[in-house]
Design a protein around this motif. Structure first.
Motif, PDB file in Angstrom:
ATOM      1  N   VAL A   1      -3.485   1.050  -6.274  1.00 62.64           N
ATOM      2  CA  VAL A   1      -3.922   1.504  -5.056  1.00 62.64           C
ATOM      3  C   VAL A   1      -3.209   1.057  -3.636  1.00 62.64           C
ATOM      4  CG1 VAL A   1      -5.654   1.517  -3.452  1.00 62.64           C
ATOM      5  CG2 VAL A   1      -6.208   1.779  -5.911  1.00 62.64           C
ATOM      6  N   ALA A   2      -2.862  -0.168  -3.658  1.00 59.35           N
ATOM      7  CA  ALA A   2      -2.246  -0.439  -2.422  1.00 59.35           C
ATOM      8  C   ALA A   2      -0.597  -0.042  -2.465  1.00 59.35           C
ATOM      9  CB  ALA A   2      -1.964  -2.073  -2.246  1.00 59.35           C
ATOM     10  N   ILE A   3       0.051   0.051  -3.566  1.00 60.10           N
ATOM     11  CA  ILE A   3       1.502   0.758  -3.706  1.00 60.10           C
ATOM     12  C   ILE A   3       1.493   1.966  -3.385  1.00 60.10           C
ATOM     13  CG2 ILE A   3       3.253   1.331  -5.291  1.00 60.10           C
ATOM     14  CD1 ILE A   3       2.615  -1.251  -6.721  1.00 60.10           C
TER      15      ILE A   3
ATOM     16  N   TYR B   1       6.107   7.868  -0.142  1.00 52.77           N
ATOM     17  CA  TYR B   1       7.223   7.084   0.467  1.00 52.77           C
ATOM     18  C   TYR B   1       7.791   6.573  -0.794  1.00 52.77           C
ATOM     19  CZ  TYR B   1       4.575   2.921  -0.719  1.00 52.77           C
ATOM     20  OH  TYR B   1       3.888   1.855  -1.281  1.00 52.77           O
ATOM     21  N   LEU B   2       7.470   6.525  -1.900  1.00 55.80           N
ATOM     22  CA  LEU B   2       8.069   5.949  -3.288  1.00 55.80           C
ATOM     23  C   LEU B   2       8.982   6.878  -3.512  1.00 55.80           C
ATOM     24  CD1 LEU B   2       5.015   4.821  -5.046  1.00 55.80           C
ATOM     25  CD2 LEU B   2       6.295   3.253  -3.988  1.00 55.80           C
TER      26      LEU B   2
ATOM     27  N   LEU C   1       5.914  -3.368  -0.864  1.00 54.00           N
ATOM     28  CA  LEU C   1       6.370  -2.837  -2.241  1.00 54.00           C
ATOM     29  C   LEU C   1       6.628  -3.814  -3.143  1.00 54.00           C
ATOM     30  CD1 LEU C   1       6.254  -0.213  -3.818  1.00 54.00           C
ATOM     31  CD2 LEU C   1       8.546   0.203  -3.022  1.00 54.00           C
ATOM     32  N   SER C   2       7.458  -4.598  -2.652  1.00 52.78           N
ATOM     33  CA  SER C   2       7.998  -5.789  -3.652  1.00 52.78           C
ATOM     34  C   SER C   2       6.912  -6.750  -4.148  1.00 52.78           C
ATOM     35  CB  SER C   2       8.918  -6.519  -3.158  1.00 52.78           C
ATOM     36  OG  SER C   2      10.292  -5.762  -2.732  1.00 52.78           O
TER      37      SER C   2
ATOM     38  N   LEU D   1       2.640  -8.309  -8.311  1.00 55.11           N
ATOM     39  CA  LEU D   1       1.310  -8.470  -8.556  1.00 55.11           C
ATOM     40  C   LEU D   1       1.176  -7.595  -9.678  1.00 55.11           C
ATOM     41  CD1 LEU D   1      -0.556  -9.026  -5.296  1.00 55.11           C
ATOM     42  CD2 LEU D   1      -0.061 -10.579  -7.342  1.00 55.11           C
ATOM     43  N   LEU D   2       1.411  -6.275  -9.779  1.00 52.82           N
ATOM     44  CA  LEU D   2       1.104  -5.168 -10.910  1.00 52.82           C
ATOM     45  C   LEU D   2       1.790  -5.690 -12.152  1.00 52.82           C
ATOM     46  CD1 LEU D   2      -0.072  -2.330 -11.464  1.00 52.82           C
ATOM     47  CD2 LEU D   2       2.281  -1.721 -10.993  1.00 52.82           C
ATOM     48  N   VAL D   3       3.007  -6.064 -12.227  1.00 54.20           N
ATOM     49  CA  VAL D   3       3.683  -6.346 -13.309  1.00 54.20           C
ATOM     50  C   VAL D   3       3.118  -7.863 -14.060  1.00 54.20           C
ATOM     51  CG1 VAL D   3       5.857  -7.152 -14.498  1.00 54.20           C
ATOM     52  CG2 VAL D   3       5.792  -5.193 -12.658  1.00 54.20           C
TER      53      VAL D   3
END
Length: 202
Positions: free
Chosen positions: A111-113, A137-138, A158-159, A164-166
């Motif tokens: 959600v944050a990304i 923006y992605l 983003l980084s 955190l996602l990975v």
């Protein structure tokens, strides 16, 4: 390999992943490496996906997995009163807790990304807002310049949330593996080879 030894390996892998997630979440409180007021920090940071979800909630299953190898495998073989099968079943429950925690972190990070960072878009009026919508923006780095401060905030946001996602996805995979490992350990015993050896000795 005994299921207890395999679980210990999984626990060893989960500990550094949890630490990395906690550190990433902490760094997100300092957008672009700067100190800002709470009102200028992306709201998803306060959901503590990395600290609670992939951090604290992942420490408990990791410690349980590490402790499954403490008892002697052959000494308990065939003796149901020693609680080995129950220990493997309980590890499945803790693995499920780990999956829930990591899943929570994954959802918050995704959600944050998609939402993008909160940043200053007008240097004159010092307006802080979310200038990006639906992850646009992605696909277009050209609009990153809408965030004028803090410097490098889009890369920072983003980084760290991508890490955190990975990490969350890896944690889910490891906990899912332990569910299968715990089921096999509960059905077959922690070390089937030892059972065979004991039966042969009798």
């Amino acid at each position: 390999m005994c299921s207890g030894s395999f679980a210990k390996c999984l626990g060893i892998c989960l500990i550094p992943l949890a630490i990395v997630c906690i550190l990433c979440n902490i760094l997100l409180f300092f957008p672009g490496g700067t100190v800002q007021g709470s009102e200028n920090i992306t709201i998803q940071v306060f959901y503590f996906g990395g600290i609670v979800g992939s951090g604290v909630l992942m420490i408990f299953p990791a410690l349980v997995f590490l402790g499954l190898k403490n008892n002697d495998c052959c000494g308990c073989c065939g003796n149901e009163s020693c609680g080995r099968r129950f220990a493997m079943l309980s590890s499945m429950l803790f693995a499920a807790v780990g999956v829930l925690g990591a899943g929570y972190s994954i959802i918050v990070s995704a959600v944050a990304i998609n939402h993008g960072p909160k940043c200053q878009t007008n240097s004159t009026n010092a307006t802080w807002e979310y200038p990006f919508n639906n992850g646009d923006y992605l696909k277009d780095k050209g609009i990153w310049t809408q965030c004028q401060a803090p410097p490098g905030i889009v890369h920072w946001h983003l980084s760290l949330f991508s890490v955190l996602l990975v990490m969350g996805l890896i944690q889910v995979a490891l906990c899912a593996v332990q569910v299968v490992n715990g089921l096999l350990g509960a059905l077959c015993g922690d070390c089937c080879g030892c059972c065979g050896g004991s039966d042969g000795a009798m």
